[in-house]
Design a protein around this motif. Structure first.
Motif, short mmCIF file in Angstrom:
data_model
loop_
_atom_site.label_atom_id
_atom_site.label_comp_id
_atom_site.label_asym_id
_atom_site.label_seq_id
_atom_site.Cartn_x
_atom_site.Cartn_y
_atom_site.Cartn_z
N GLU A 62 52.12 -28.69 -34.40
CA GLU A 62 51.02 -27.72 -34.32
C GLU A 62 50.11 -27.85 -35.53
OE1 GLU A 62 53.04 -24.03 -34.00
OE2 GLU A 62 53.48 -24.24 -31.85
N LYS A 63 50.71 -28.13 -36.67
CA LYS A 63 49.96 -28.30 -37.91
C LYS A 63 49.15 -29.60 -37.88
CE LYS A 63 50.97 -29.08 -42.84
NZ LYS A 63 52.02 -29.11 -43.86
N LEU A 64 49.76 -30.69 -37.38
CA LEU A 64 49.11 -32.02 -37.31
C LEU A 64 49.30 -32.56 -35.90
CD1 LEU A 64 50.47 -33.52 -40.66
CD2 LEU A 64 48.13 -32.77 -40.24
N PRO A 65 48.43 -32.22 -34.95
CA PRO A 65 48.61 -32.67 -33.55
C PRO A 65 48.76 -34.18 -33.43
CG PRO A 65 46.90 -31.01 -33.70
CD PRO A 65 47.27 -31.36 -35.10
N ARG A 66 48.07 -34.98 -34.26
CA ARG A 66 48.15 -36.43 -34.16
C ARG A 66 49.53 -36.95 -34.53
NH1 ARG A 66 45.40 -35.40 -38.95
NH2 ARG A 66 46.49 -36.15 -40.84
N GLU A 67 50.32 -36.10 -35.29
CA GLU A 67 51.62 -36.56 -35.76
C GLU A 67 52.61 -36.71 -34.62
OE1 GLU A 67 53.78 -38.19 -38.61
OE2 GLU A 67 51.83 -37.28 -39.02
N GLN A 68 52.47 -35.89 -33.56
CA GLN A 68 53.40 -35.99 -32.43
C GLN A 68 53.27 -37.35 -31.74
OE1 GLN A 68 53.15 -32.79 -29.60
NE2 GLN A 68 54.91 -33.52 -28.41
N GLU A 69 52.03 -37.77 -31.45
CA GLU A 69 51.84 -39.06 -30.79
C GLU A 69 52.26 -40.20 -31.72
OE1 GLU A 69 47.81 -39.29 -29.55
OE2 GLU A 69 47.96 -37.61 -28.15
N ASP B 102 51.42 -48.76 -36.34
CA ASP B 102 50.78 -47.62 -35.66
C ASP B 102 49.78 -46.94 -36.59
OD1 ASP B 102 50.99 -45.89 -33.12
OD2 ASP B 102 51.05 -44.43 -34.75
N ALA B 103 50.12 -46.83 -37.87
CA ALA B 103 49.19 -46.20 -38.82
C ALA B 103 47.91 -47.01 -38.94
CB ALA B 103 49.86 -46.06 -40.18
N MET B 104 48.04 -48.37 -38.92
CA MET B 104 46.84 -49.22 -39.05
C MET B 104 45.98 -49.15 -37.81
SD MET B 104 48.06 -52.61 -41.16
CE MET B 104 49.53 -52.97 -40.20
N THR B 105 46.59 -49.12 -36.63
CA THR B 105 45.80 -49.19 -35.39
C THR B 105 45.24 -47.84 -34.97
OG1 THR B 105 47.87 -49.04 -34.14
CG2 THR B 105 46.96 -51.24 -34.52
N TYR B 106 45.88 -46.76 -35.41
CA TYR B 106 45.36 -45.44 -35.05
C TYR B 106 44.67 -44.76 -36.23
CZ TYR B 106 47.35 -45.60 -30.41
OH TYR B 106 47.61 -45.94 -29.10
N GLU C 93 39.66 -45.87 -41.62
CA GLU C 93 39.31 -46.23 -40.25
C GLU C 93 40.41 -47.10 -39.64
OE1 GLU C 93 36.75 -45.39 -38.33
OE2 GLU C 93 36.03 -44.02 -39.91
N PRO C 94 40.67 -47.02 -38.29
CA PRO C 94 41.70 -47.83 -37.65
C PRO C 94 41.28 -49.31 -37.58
CG PRO C 94 40.52 -46.56 -36.00
CD PRO C 94 40.02 -46.08 -37.34
N LEU C 95 42.31 -50.17 -37.52
CA LEU C 95 42.09 -51.60 -37.34
C LEU C 95 42.30 -51.98 -35.89
CD1 LEU C 95 44.10 -52.99 -40.43
CD2 LEU C 95 41.67 -52.44 -40.31
N THR C 96 41.78 -53.12 -35.52
CA THR C 96 42.06 -53.65 -34.18
C THR C 96 43.49 -54.16 -34.17
OG1 THR C 96 41.36 -55.88 -34.77
CG2 THR C 96 39.66 -54.38 -33.95
N PRO C 97 44.12 -54.27 -32.98
CA PRO C 97 45.48 -54.83 -32.92
C PRO C 97 45.57 -56.19 -33.59
CG PRO C 97 44.94 -53.82 -30.83
CD PRO C 97 43.67 -53.80 -31.64
N GLU C 98 44.56 -57.02 -33.41
CA GLU C 98 44.59 -58.35 -34.01
C GLU C 98 44.58 -58.26 -35.54
OE1 GLU C 98 43.47 -58.46 -29.93
OE2 GLU C 98 42.57 -57.37 -31.61
N ALA C 99 43.73 -57.38 -36.07
CA ALA C 99 43.67 -57.22 -37.53
C ALA C 99 44.97 -56.66 -38.08
CB ALA C 99 42.50 -56.32 -37.91
N ALA C 100 45.58 -55.71 -37.35
CA ALA C 100 46.84 -55.12 -37.78
C ALA C 100 47.95 -56.17 -37.75
CB ALA C 100 47.20 -53.93 -36.90
#
Length: 717
Positions: free
Chosen positions: A544-551, A669-673, A679-686
């Motif tokens: 609830e505090k960090l909604p992005r943390e669940q995903e 996951d931290a790099m791509t999201y 800013e997130p990286l592309t899968p290839e960059a990650a």
């Protein structure tokens, strides 16, 4: 100069000098006086011998003094009791002489007399045989138009100018205009009244510091009416007066300026001085209080009974001892305030040790009293909850452990999840939990039950004359009430135990131990379910505090499971790995959103805060049997393969295998999201970052497994 110097001056004066103490009856009226000191001139003037009269009263020395038409005792008493001066000319039938007596009171109850034997002057004033009262005395005759017509003096060197220059001069020729104007008024008064007039003046000569007393008589004679002026050198008297005045003012100024309240009284217990602090405390000013009985100004009562306290001045006057004000003394001020006061009262004594008054020194005790009460309160109370502490409980247990209090029941409680609350939400949240438990116990318990916090998360209730069943019912009501309370870590839960002492010879320590054991049994049986619920509640709060943390947690768990399966792990190992991946950031619950959601670059301090979350996660999870193995994995999931990670700086395979797997899943996951500050990286960059990090940040074998999985899934997970 020393006191001996002045004593020698007085001893050798040609003026009859005597020092006395007035004696009063119980109503404060003068009835006698005592001889303290006399000089030789006094012996000569009166015929009384000092060695025979010092220490005696006048009624002992002169028994017939009471028969005199003039009341000498009352005359001296008025001056001594009021600290004033006076003068009289009287005939003493006891001594068969005429005297001019000057009286001066240097202190309350004491007076000094200067005796001038004017017997011959009275017998033959017309022949100008005025008795010179000191070696330096001078007599002038002044005409009605204020010219000097004669000078009578024993030693002309004592004159301020030659005798021949004085005779024939007008007073205005010798003295300044200001002094002449004042003198002429005195002359005119003597002329108009026919009575002697006194006038004090300083020597008119520059640099001459002598003072003189002029006694001015008007002689109304038919042939030559004139003024007769007797001059006395009073320099020594002025010096003594000045010294006494300075000393008195120094003492007065000291009393008026100190930080305590000061009231002094006379020998009758009436107020003579009250300083500013005492004025503020009592509500009386100096002018109002002067002369009033002390108890009218300083109204003291007992704090608890409100009965009047003993008058400190009266007690000191009766006993002569220094006394302390009683404890719990309240001053009732004139304006209605009740002020706690403390301190003492002491006698004021003269050089002979006689009590001439009392000084009372007191202070506002309010702040000190409040601090003492606070210290006393804290010594028996828990500062956090306000309940009694272990010290008080132990003393009460001893006090109540008597047959008349049987059955004596004990309830012991332990707060569940306090450590989890502290670890996950901070100690302030833990403090709120403890205060809520304490408040609920107070609301439900009886007013005479003894409730104490005896440890970090342990509480006890002592119930005298209470059956065990009643104690159990109280414990149930407390548990039920707390089950409806929800704080940061979810539902409030406590474990409870009880026992009762029913016979006198039963050891109370065994009763306490039995209640404690029962409480621990309940706690063990409830521990896992309670803590599992707490973990779930913490994760729910985090999401609830960090909604992005669940995903993010779910994706890390999924990727970790895929890597584990590809590496041939068992089903149980994969499930544990996925659970650890899902819980790896639980410690972020204790990190502020102002850091976790910051869009700008993090400061060094903020990075240090972020890096605390693995240790916080470990603290939260390590206390649960089901989660203890995961706690060790999550603690080190930010370690690097090259040893540059945190929090332990482990190297290579020192890092548990599951932690090395989660490190790659978490990083990808931290790099791509992305993060709020990045800013997130592309899968290839990650993927390239993973490749570049082999042997430094990541285990190369696990990295290759991850890269193969990504290739098989076209870089999409």
């Amino acid at each position: 100069m020393s006191n001996n110097f002045y004593h020698e001056i007085i001893k050798n004066l040609h003026v009859g000098y005597a020092y006395h103490r007035i004696i009063c009856n119980s109503q404060g009226a003068p009835v006698d006086y005592e001889f303290i000191e006399v000089n030789h001139a006094f012996e000569t003037a009166t015929g009384l011998i000092g060695d025979e009269i010092v220490g005696k009263t006048v009624t002992e020395v002169l028994p017939g003094i009471g028969d005199s038409s003039f009341d000498w005792i009352n005359f001296y008493g008025e001056i001594a009791l009021n600290n004033t001066t006076g003068e009289t000319e009287q005939y003493s039938p006891v001594l068969n002489r005429w005297y001019r007596v000057q009286v001066y009171s240097p202190a309350i109850n004491y007076f000094i007399t200067l005796f001038h034997d004017i017997t011959r002057e009275k017998q033959d004033l017309a022949e100008k045989n005025l008795l010179l009262t000191t070696l330096h005395d001078i007599v002038f005759e002044v005409s009605t138009d204020y010219h000097f017509t004669n000078v009578i003096v024993h030693d002309e060197s004592t004159l301020f100018m030659p005798k021949d220059m004085i005779i024939g001069s007008h007073v205005a020729d010798i003295f300044s205009k200001e002094l002449v104007d004042e003198m002429l008024l005195i002359y005119q008064t003597a002329y108009a009244t026919g009575k002697k007039q006194d006038f004090e003046y300083k020597s008119p000569l520059p640099g001459d510091e002598r003072w003189f007393l002029a006694e001015i008589f008007y002689l109304k004679e038919n042939e030559s009416p004139r003024f007769v002026v007797s001059i006395h050198d009073i320099t020594q008297r002025k010096t003594i007066e000045k010294s006494l005045f300075i000393e008195k003012e120094r003492f007065r100024t000291t009393l008026l300026s100190i930080g305590d309240g000061v009231i002094s009284t006379d020998a009758r217990g009436c107020v003579t001085l009250i300083n500013k602090v005492a004025e503020n405390l009592t509500g009386w000013c100096q002018q109002e209080a002067y002369g009033l009985p002390l108890e009218q100004v300083l109204t003291l009562v007992d704090e608890y009974t409100r009965e009047s306290c003993e008058n400190p001045a009266r007690r000191v006057l009766e006993t002569g001892a220094i006394i302390e004000l009683n404890n719990h003394t309240i001053l009732l001020s004139k304006d209605g305030r009740a002020i706690p006061v403390e301190d003492s009262a002491a006698p004021i004594r003269d050089p002979d040790g006689h009590i001439t008054g009392v000084v009372i020194v007191f202070r506002d005790f309010t702040d000190k009293k409040e601090k003492q009460e606070q210290i006393e309160y804290l010594s028996f109370h828990d500062h956090l909850t306000g309940l009694y502490n272990r010290r008080y409980f132990d003393e009460e247990l001893k006090r109540l452990n008597t047959p008349r209090n049987l059955p004596l029941s004990l309830l012991i409680f332990d707060v569940n999840g306090l450590k989890l609350t502290n670890d996950a939400f901070g100690h302030m949240a833990g403090d709120r939990l403890l205060r809520r438990v304490a408040q609920t116990m107070q609301e439900i318990s009886r007013s005479d039950d003894i409730i104490a916090r005896i440890g970090g998360d342990e509480f006890v209730i002592l119930l005298p004359q209470t059956e065990l069943q009643k104690a159990k019912e109280l414990a149930k009501r407390i548990n039920t009430a707390l089950s409806h309370e929800h704080l940061e870590a979810g539902q409030v839960s406590i474990s409870s135990g009880w026992s009762v002492k029913t016979v006198a010879d039963e050891e109370i320590a065994e009763v306490f131990k039995a209640a404690e054991n029962k409480m621990y049994q309940y706690k063990i049986s409830e521990r896992n379910s309670t803590r599992n619920e707490a973990i779930q509640f913490i994760m729910k709060t985090l999401y609830e505090k960090l909604p992005r943390e669940q995903e993010h947690s779910e994706r890390v768990g999924k990727i970790s499971g895929l890597i584990g399966a590809s590496m041939g792990m068992t089903k149980e190992e994969i499930n544990e790995l996925k659970t650890a991946g899902a819980l790896h950031d639980i410690g972020k619950i204790a990190i502020g959103n102002e850091i976790l959601d910051k869009v700008d670059d993090l400061s060094d301090f903020e990075w240090l805060e972020i890096r605390r979350h693995p240790e916080i996660s470990f603290s939260i999870l390590s206390s649960l049997n089901d989660y203890a193995p995961l706690a060790n994995i999550i603690l080190v999931h930010h370690e690097r393969y090259d040893g540059q990670g945190y929090p332990k700086g482990l190297v290579g395979e020192q890092i548990p295998l599951p932690a090395r797997i989660i490190a790659i899943a978490d990083a990808y996951d931290a790099m791509t999201y992305g993060r709020p500050y990045k800013e997130p990286l592309t899968p290839e960059a990650a993927i390239q970052e993973i490749i570049d990090g082999k042997l430094t940040q990541f285990d190369p074998e696990i990295a290759d497994v991850f890269l193969r999985i990504m290739s098989e899934n076209n870089n999409e997970l």
